[in-house]
Every structure is written in structure tokens, then in C-alpha cells.
Design a protein around this motif. Structure first.
Motif, PDB file in Angstrom:
ATOM      1  N   MET A 277      -2.132  -1.021  -3.433  1.00 35.20           N
ATOM      2  CA  MET A 277      -1.083  -0.577  -2.697  1.00 35.20           C
ATOM      3  C   MET A 277      -0.184   0.154  -3.414  1.00 35.20           C
ATOM      4  N   ARG A 278       0.510   1.320  -2.926  1.00 35.48           N
ATOM      5  CA  ARG A 278       1.539   1.925  -3.151  1.00 35.48           C
ATOM      6  C   ARG A 278       2.881   2.051  -2.414  1.00 35.48           C
ATOM      7  N   VAL A 279       3.767   1.574  -3.170  1.00 40.62           N
ATOM      8  CA  VAL A 279       5.061   1.582  -2.463  1.00 40.62           C
ATOM      9  C   VAL A 279       6.232   2.516  -3.094  1.00 40.62           C
ATOM     10  N   ALA A 280       6.607   3.449  -2.322  1.00 44.11           N
ATOM     11  CA  ALA A 280       7.750   4.148  -2.936  1.00 44.11           C
ATOM     12  C   ALA A 280       9.214   3.524  -2.470  1.00 44.11           C
ATOM     13  N   VAL A 281      10.099   3.454  -3.686  1.00 43.62           N
ATOM     14  CA  VAL A 281      11.444   3.048  -3.210  1.00 43.62           C
ATOM     15  C   VAL A 281      12.295   4.218  -3.548  1.00 43.62           C
ATOM     16  N   THR A 282      12.872   4.622  -2.651  1.00 42.80           N
ATOM     17  CA  THR A 282      13.635   5.911  -2.737  1.00 42.80           C
ATOM     18  C   THR A 282      15.095   5.749  -2.044  1.00 42.80           C
ATOM     19  N   GLY A 283      15.810   7.014  -2.351  1.00 44.94           N
ATOM     20  CA  GLY A 283      17.091   6.785  -1.733  1.00 44.94           C
ATOM     21  C   GLY A 283      18.033   7.603  -2.551  1.00 44.94           C
ATOM     22  N   THR A 284      19.326   8.037  -2.344  1.00 50.92           N
ATOM     23  CA  THR A 284      20.228   8.860  -2.991  1.00 50.92           C
ATOM     24  C   THR A 284      20.698   8.039  -4.274  1.00 50.92           C
ATOM     25  N   PRO A 285      20.594   8.725  -5.267  1.00 51.92           N
ATOM     26  CA  PRO A 285      21.152   8.026  -6.479  1.00 51.92           C
ATOM     27  C   PRO A 285      22.436   7.050  -6.207  1.00 51.92           C
ATOM     28  N   GLY A 286      22.260   5.719  -6.687  1.00 49.37           N
ATOM     29  CA  GLY A 286      23.388   4.799  -6.541  1.00 49.37           C
ATOM     30  C   GLY A 286      23.228   3.791  -5.624  1.00 49.37           C
TER      31      GLY A 286
ATOM     32  N   LYS B 285      18.449   1.457  -6.130  1.00 42.66           N
ATOM     33  CA  LYS B 285      16.745   1.168  -6.490  1.00 42.66           C
ATOM     34  C   LYS B 285      16.430   0.504  -7.479  1.00 42.66           C
ATOM     35  N   THR B 286      16.993   0.728  -8.558  1.00 40.40           N
ATOM     36  CA  THR B 286      16.608   0.368  -9.787  1.00 40.40           C
ATOM     37  C   THR B 286      16.807  -1.268 -10.053  1.00 40.40           C
ATOM     38  N   THR B 287      17.945  -1.517  -9.666  1.00 36.71           N
ATOM     39  CA  THR B 287      18.268  -2.860  -9.689  1.00 36.71           C
ATOM     40  C   THR B 287      17.556  -4.007  -8.735  1.00 36.71           C
TER      41      THR B 287
ATOM     42  N   LEU C 200      14.453  -6.728  -9.851  1.00 29.35           N
ATOM     43  CA  LEU C 200      14.374  -8.134  -9.520  1.00 29.35           C
ATOM     44  C   LEU C 200      13.194  -8.345  -8.542  1.00 29.35           C
ATOM     45  N   LEU C 201      12.486  -7.443  -8.116  1.00 25.34           N
ATOM     46  CA  LEU C 201      11.439  -7.718  -7.147  1.00 25.34           C
ATOM     47  C   LEU C 201      10.063  -7.921  -8.287  1.00 25.34           C
ATOM     48  N   ALA C 202      10.109  -7.109  -9.217  1.00 24.37           N
ATOM     49  CA  ALA C 202       9.223  -6.935 -10.239  1.00 24.37           C
ATOM     50  C   ALA C 202       9.400  -8.469 -11.180  1.00 24.37           C
ATOM     51  N   GLU C 203      10.585  -9.024 -11.345  1.00 20.75           N
ATOM     52  CA  GLU C 203      10.676 -10.236 -12.065  1.00 20.75           C
ATOM     53  C   GLU C 203      10.068 -11.455 -11.195  1.00 20.75           C
ATOM     54  N   ALA C 204      10.464 -11.192  -9.742  1.00 23.69           N
ATOM     55  CA  ALA C 204      10.104 -12.315  -8.909  1.00 23.69           C
ATOM     56  C   ALA C 204       8.468 -12.279  -8.714  1.00 23.69           C
ATOM     57  N   ARG C 205       7.605 -11.227  -8.945  1.00 28.02           N
ATOM     58  CA  ARG C 205       6.333 -11.389  -8.459  1.00 28.02           C
ATOM     59  C   ARG C 205       5.429 -10.777  -9.504  1.00 28.02           C
TER      60      ARG C 205
ATOM     61  N   ALA D   5      -1.601  -5.465  -8.476  1.00 24.89           N
ATOM     62  CA  ALA D   5      -2.132  -5.118  -7.112  1.00 24.89           C
ATOM     63  C   ALA D   5      -1.261  -4.118  -6.341  1.00 24.89           C
ATOM     64  N   ILE D   6       0.074  -4.195  -6.687  1.00 24.64           N
ATOM     65  CA  ILE D   6       1.164  -3.183  -5.918  1.00 24.64           C
ATOM     66  C   ILE D   6       1.786  -2.689  -6.870  1.00 24.64           C
ATOM     67  N   LEU D   7       1.771  -1.077  -7.040  1.00 26.38           N
ATOM     68  CA  LEU D   7       2.661  -0.125  -7.735  1.00 26.38           C
ATOM     69  C   LEU D   7       3.763   0.070  -6.844  1.00 26.38           C
ATOM     70  N   VAL D   8       4.969   0.083  -7.541  1.00 27.64           N
ATOM     71  CA  VAL D   8       6.074   0.422  -6.952  1.00 27.64           C
ATOM     72  C   VAL D   8       6.850   1.515  -7.702  1.00 27.64           C
ATOM     73  N   LEU D   9       6.865   2.671  -7.072  1.00 24.54           N
ATOM     74  CA  LEU D   9       7.553   3.729  -7.562  1.00 24.54           C
ATOM     75  C   LEU D   9       9.031   3.741  -7.344  1.00 24.54           C
ATOM     76  N   ASP D  10       9.872   3.628  -8.391  1.00 20.47           N
ATOM     77  CA  ASP D  10      11.502   3.787  -8.185  1.00 20.47           C
ATOM     78  C   ASP D  10      11.971   5.118  -8.686  1.00 20.47           C
ATOM     79  N   SER D  11      12.425   5.779  -7.508  1.00 15.69           N
ATOM     80  CA  SER D  11      13.116   7.273  -7.904  1.00 15.69           C
ATOM     81  C   SER D  11      13.773   7.799  -6.803  1.00 15.69           C
ATOM     82  N   HIS D  12      14.712   8.500  -6.842  1.00 18.20           N
ATOM     83  CA  HIS D  12      15.067   9.317  -5.797  1.00 18.20           C
ATOM     84  C   HIS D  12      14.084  10.277  -5.337  1.00 18.20           C
ATOM     85  N   LEU D  13      13.495  10.661  -5.876  1.00 17.68           N
ATOM     86  CA  LEU D  13      11.967  11.484  -5.700  1.00 17.68           C
ATOM     87  C   LEU D  13      10.678  10.793  -5.219  1.00 17.68           C
ATOM     88  N   ALA D  14      10.638   9.452  -5.341  1.00 14.96           N
ATOM     89  CA  ALA D  14       9.467   8.816  -5.131  1.00 14.96           C
ATOM     90  C   ALA D  14       8.906   9.195  -3.533  1.00 14.96           C
ATOM     91  N   HIS D  15       9.701   9.353  -2.680  1.00 15.09           N
ATOM     92  CA  HIS D  15       9.051  10.059  -1.502  1.00 15.09           C
ATOM     93  C   HIS D  15       8.252  10.988  -1.356  1.00 15.09           C
TER      94      HIS D  15
END
Length: 179
Positions: free
Chosen positions: A1-10, A13-15, A19-24, A75-85
């Protein structure tokens, strides 16, 4: 599964994705902005904004190659960026932050007043959220308000998106009064 984590800079997202990657163990996070810079996946440099204009086709191809090579390792790829969407994803989490708080966060990390103001206005106008919904549809977009949430709480909200225990939502957050 691929999950995009996006949003305006700031928006956090990265933090939150770290944390998600550290926990799973089942999550691999790719910080796309780092890939764009490292692999030079951009078309030009915008001197006025002190940023690059990403080559989204080249970035999408890089992500496909990364997955095909088995480099993700989870199993899960998380893409982090304001462009991920802008890339293919099964689910899209859009992190949101009140424009005033967003501008403060950006200035605190060294961004210019002009860049902070531009991003705050973009946040008030729902630019990233609108693009995400237009590209992926309402059933795949999950809006997460981060203004007063701890990074751990945001990471937990992302985990709920990944696990499918959170319902899709878009349009719940409204910052138009900022304008």
C-alpha cells in the motif's frame, strides 16, 4: 500500500512520518524533497522563491523504480512531501495548520517573511487539500489538523489512516477567516 502524506510546508509532515516509521516495522517512509534534491529531479531553480521546480514525472518514475527494486522493505510505503499528493497513492493524508501558526513555524525555521506569508495564504485557501481531492477523490483523502496536536498525536492519526481505522475526511478544517 502507498500512502501520501502531504500538506503545506510547516504542517508537521516530516516529524510525524519519522515518528510513524520509528513505531512501525511495516512502514517505510521516503522523504520526497530529499530525493528531489539528491537525484536532481527538478526542471529548474526558482531563484525568487529559493526553491526548485520538481519534475513530477521523474519523481513518479523514481518511486516506481524504488518499489519495483524492493528497496521499500516494508508493506506500506509512506511518501512525505508537500508534493506527495501529485503521485499515485491508495490514501492521502493532508496535514493542516492554522495559517498564523504555520507562518510562525516557517519563520522559526529560517524561512523569509515573504515565503511564510505565501505558505500561510496557500493554507488558508486549501490549495493542497483541493489538489489532493481533485487528484484522488474524497474517498481517499484524510484531513488531519495539526495546529495544537503533539507530533505523537499526529503520528497516531497517520497510523489510523494507514490502518484504515480513520474515515476519509476533507473540508472539515476552515481557515478562510485568515484572509
Amino acid at each position: 500500500m502507498r500512502v501520501a502524506v502531504t500538506g503545506t510546508p510547516g504542517t508537521g509532515k516530516t516529524t510525524a512520518t519519522e515518528l510513524l516509521a520509528e513505531a512501525r516495522d511495516d512502514v517505510d517512509v521516503v522523504h520526497l524533497n530529499e530525493i528531489i534534491e539528491r537525484e536532481e529531479l527538478y526542471e529548474t531553480v526558482d531563484e525568487e522563491r529559493d526553491s526548485v521546480v520538481a519534475d513530477l514525472d521523474a519523481l513518479a518514475a523514481w518511486v516506481e523504480e524504488y518499489e519495483a527494486a524492493g528497496d521499500a522493505g516494508a508493506a506500506i510505503l509512506v511518501l512525505d512531501s508537500h508534493l506527495a499528493h501529485h503521485l499515485d497513492a491508495d490514501r492521502v493524508a493532508v496535514l493542516r495548520c492554522a495559517p498564523e501558526a504555520l507562518a510562525t513555524r516557517l519563520r522559526d525555521r529560517g524561512e523569509s517573511d515573504a515565503k511564510a506569508a505565501e505558505n500561510a495564504e496557500s493554507e488558508a485557501l486549501d490549495v493542497v487539500l483541493s489538489e489532493a481531492v481533485e487528484t484522488h477523490g474524497l474517498d481517499s483523502v484524510y484531513e488531519i489538523e495539526t495546529t495544537r496536536s503533539s507530533p505523537e498525536a499526529v503520528a497516531d492519526a497517520l497510523a489510523a489512516v494507514v490502518d484504515g481505522t480513520r474515515e476519509p475526511s476533507a473540508g472539515d478544517v476552515d481557515y478562510l477567516d485568515y484572509l
